[in-house]
Design a protein around this motif. Structure first.
Motif, PDB file in Angstrom:
ATOM      1  N   PHE A   1     -32.398 -59.258 -35.399  1.00  0.00           N
ATOM      2  CA  PHE A   1     -32.018 -59.692 -34.051  1.00  0.00           C
ATOM      3  C   PHE A   1     -31.708 -58.484 -33.162  1.00  0.00           C
ATOM      4  O   PHE A   1     -31.990 -58.491 -31.956  1.00  0.00           O
ATOM      5  CB  PHE A   1     -30.805 -60.616 -34.149  1.00  0.00           C
ATOM      6  N   TYR A   2     -31.160 -57.433 -33.764  1.00  0.00           N
ATOM      7  CA  TYR A   2     -30.802 -56.242 -33.001  1.00  0.00           C
ATOM      8  C   TYR A   2     -31.908 -55.189 -32.958  1.00  0.00           C
ATOM      9  O   TYR A   2     -31.731 -54.126 -32.357  1.00  0.00           O
ATOM     10  CB  TYR A   2     -29.532 -55.621 -33.583  1.00  0.00           C
ATOM     11  N   GLY A   3     -33.057 -55.455 -33.583  1.00  0.00           N
ATOM     12  CA  GLY A   3     -34.158 -54.501 -33.557  1.00  0.00           C
ATOM     13  C   GLY A   3     -34.084 -53.459 -34.652  1.00  0.00           C
ATOM     14  O   GLY A   3     -34.582 -52.344 -34.494  1.00  0.00           O
ATOM     15  N   ILE A   4     -33.488 -53.842 -35.795  1.00  0.00           N
ATOM     16  CA  ILE A   4     -33.251 -52.899 -36.881  1.00  0.00           C
ATOM     17  C   ILE A   4     -33.771 -53.481 -38.187  1.00  0.00           C
ATOM     18  O   ILE A   4     -33.674 -54.688 -38.420  1.00  0.00           O
ATOM     19  CB  ILE A   4     -31.740 -52.595 -37.014  1.00  0.00           C
ATOM     20  N   ASN A   5     -34.318 -52.621 -39.051  1.00  0.00           N
ATOM     21  CA  ASN A   5     -34.770 -53.015 -40.390  1.00  0.00           C
ATOM     22  C   ASN A   5     -33.854 -52.426 -41.451  1.00  0.00           C
ATOM     23  O   ASN A   5     -33.479 -51.248 -41.359  1.00  0.00           O
ATOM     24  CB  ASN A   5     -36.194 -52.492 -40.661  1.00  0.00           C
TER      25      ASN A   5
ATOM     26  N   TYR B   1     -33.542 -67.396 -38.331  1.00  0.00           N
ATOM     27  CA  TYR B   1     -34.153 -66.064 -38.494  1.00  0.00           C
ATOM     28  C   TYR B   1     -35.320 -65.886 -37.515  1.00  0.00           C
ATOM     29  O   TYR B   1     -36.275 -66.653 -37.518  1.00  0.00           O
ATOM     30  CB  TYR B   1     -34.657 -65.893 -39.925  1.00  0.00           C
ATOM     31  N   GLY B   2     -35.231 -64.878 -36.657  1.00  0.00           N
ATOM     32  CA  GLY B   2     -36.286 -64.601 -35.689  1.00  0.00           C
ATOM     33  C   GLY B   2     -36.239 -65.456 -34.442  1.00  0.00           C
ATOM     34  O   GLY B   2     -37.008 -65.227 -33.509  1.00  0.00           O
ATOM     35  N   ASN B   3     -35.341 -66.446 -34.399  1.00  0.00           N
ATOM     36  CA  ASN B   3     -35.194 -67.288 -33.214  1.00  0.00           C
ATOM     37  C   ASN B   3     -34.146 -66.632 -32.316  1.00  0.00           C
ATOM     38  O   ASN B   3     -32.966 -66.991 -32.331  1.00  0.00           O
ATOM     39  CB  ASN B   3     -34.769 -68.706 -33.614  1.00  0.00           C
ATOM     40  N   TYR B   4     -34.570 -65.652 -31.536  1.00  0.00           N
ATOM     41  CA  TYR B   4     -33.636 -64.809 -30.813  1.00  0.00           C
ATOM     42  C   TYR B   4     -32.830 -65.568 -29.758  1.00  0.00           C
ATOM     43  O   TYR B   4     -31.652 -65.251 -29.537  1.00  0.00           O
ATOM     44  CB  TYR B   4     -34.382 -63.641 -30.173  1.00  0.00           C
ATOM     45  N   ASN B   5     -33.452 -66.530 -29.098  1.00  0.00           N
ATOM     46  CA  ASN B   5     -32.706 -67.312 -28.112  1.00  0.00           C
ATOM     47  C   ASN B   5     -31.574 -68.092 -28.771  1.00  0.00           C
ATOM     48  O   ASN B   5     -30.452 -68.141 -28.248  1.00  0.00           O
ATOM     49  CB  ASN B   5     -33.639 -68.267 -27.369  1.00  0.00           C
ATOM     50  N   LEU B   6     -31.863 -68.685 -29.918  1.00  0.00           N
ATOM     51  CA  LEU B   6     -30.835 -69.444 -30.622  1.00  0.00           C
ATOM     52  C   LEU B   6     -29.722 -68.523 -31.119  1.00  0.00           C
ATOM     53  O   LEU B   6     -28.530 -68.834 -30.975  1.00  0.00           O
ATOM     54  CB  LEU B   6     -31.458 -70.205 -31.799  1.00  0.00           C
TER      55      LEU B   6
ATOM     56  N   HIS C   1     -26.202 -69.549 -29.427  1.00  0.00           N
ATOM     57  CA  HIS C   1     -25.334 -70.349 -30.298  1.00  0.00           C
ATOM     58  C   HIS C   1     -24.134 -69.484 -30.688  1.00  0.00           C
ATOM     59  O   HIS C   1     -24.285 -68.395 -31.230  1.00  0.00           O
ATOM     60  CB  HIS C   1     -26.099 -70.774 -31.550  1.00  0.00           C
ATOM     61  N   HIS C   2     -22.949 -69.983 -30.439  1.00  0.00           N
ATOM     62  CA  HIS C   2     -21.748 -69.178 -30.665  1.00  0.00           C
ATOM     63  C   HIS C   2     -20.904 -69.678 -31.839  1.00  0.00           C
ATOM     64  O   HIS C   2     -19.767 -69.231 -32.008  1.00  0.00           O
ATOM     65  CB  HIS C   2     -20.900 -69.151 -29.393  1.00  0.00           C
ATOM     66  N   GLY C   3     -21.475 -70.574 -32.650  1.00  0.00           N
ATOM     67  CA  GLY C   3     -20.676 -71.134 -33.727  1.00  0.00           C
ATOM     68  C   GLY C   3     -21.069 -70.710 -35.128  1.00  0.00           C
ATOM     69  O   GLY C   3     -20.347 -71.018 -36.081  1.00  0.00           O
TER      70      GLY C   3
END
Length: 289
Positions: free
Chosen positions: A116-120, A57-62, A66-68
């Motif tokens: 992650f997408y900028g939405i609440n 959560y909040g780790n945008y790079n991960l 991460h594709h799994g």
């Protein structure tokens, strides 16, 4: 998802509940159920569900790289890109819906991906959403991260499998506004029209969303036509002024020989105060607010 079917066939299969699909019994295939009950880890390079939801959560790079994990937190009844994940079965979906613990985790997964997408998600009952405080940078990322459009298709389908159909239309109405009105997410248009709107199971909501798209595109087209007309009108007025200048210069040469002919007349439109340009600038400011 993960097949070569046309968008129409893919969406219709989903709406129809995958007719003819043969699934193993629950005692043979319960990987998704066990993951959401906290009994097994996701693969590859994964973890148990609570660890995923807390550390990702909040780790945008991960979340981006991460594709799994996405096939585990939003399972659907189709094969995806992760061949180590398992398609959801109808029996698993029933058991997950019956588990308050599992459903709470699905909701948290939805919060995580929206963030992650900028939405609440601002109303858990209605599914109403809004921009998050950091939406500008997240929208910029989403607008240029095309594999996330596949993820959104998966998320929408998965929500429907788990009895959260009410969350889909509010999210899609939000996207319609950002795509067509605010123009912050223009690259999502094709996925929204061809893959997302057609998998709304509520026919009234589906029709309403399609009508929204028609309304905003017609409105946008009319606005563009008005701007073009206004711009052409300004050019016509300017051409008339130029013609008038030329006639004045010919008729009054003896009077105006000592005037700099390269200077425009005082009543010609000044580009710095061209209201057409000013409208475009103001509109752009609104669109990127």
């Amino acid at each position: 998802m993960g097949n070569s079917q046309s968008p129409q066939v893919d969406c219709q299969n989903y709406l129809d509940g995958y007719p003819g699909l043969e699934e193993p019994p629950l005692e043979q295939q319960r990987n998704n159920l066990d993951f959401y009950l906290g009994l097994r880890e996701s693969v590859p390079d994964g973890a148990k569900v609570d660890v995923v939801l807390e550390t990702y959560y909040g780790n945008y790079n991960l979340l981006e790289q991460h594709h799994g994990y996405i096939q585990w937190i939003f399972p659907i009844r189709e094969h995806g890109m992760n061949r180590e994940a398992f398609p959801l079965t109808a029996q698993e979906a029933i058991k997950i819906r019956e588990s308050p613990e599992a459903m709470a985790r699905i909701l948290k997964a939805y919060y995580m991906m929206l963030d992650f997408y900028g939405i609440n998600l601002i109303n858990e009952e209605t599914g109403e959403v809004s921009r998050s405080p950091n939406y500008a940078s997240r929208f910029d990322h989403l607008n240029n991260s095309f594999h996330n459009y596949l993820r959104i298709t998966r998320i929408l389908k998965s929500l429907g499998e788990f009895g959260l159909e009410r969350y889909k239309a509010p999210l899609l109405k939000f996207f319609i506004k950002e795509i067509f009105v605010n123009k912050t997410l223009p690259n999502l248009e094709k996925s929204c029209i061809e893959f997302w709107l057609p998998i709304l199971r509520n026919e009234n909501e589906r029709a309403h969303c399609h009508q929204m798209v028609r309304d905003v595109t017609v409105s946008s087209s009319s606005s563009s036509s008005r701007k073009t007309s206004s711009s052409n009108q300004g050019l016509n007025f300017e051409q008339k002024d130029l013609n008038s200048d030329s006639n004045d210069q010919i008729n009054d040469q003896n009077v105006s020989d000592d005037v700099d002919q390269t200077n425009p007349k005082e009543d010609r439109i000044d580009p710095a105060h061209d209201t057409t340009q000013e409208e475009d600038i103001n509109e752009n400011l609104v669109e990127t607010d």
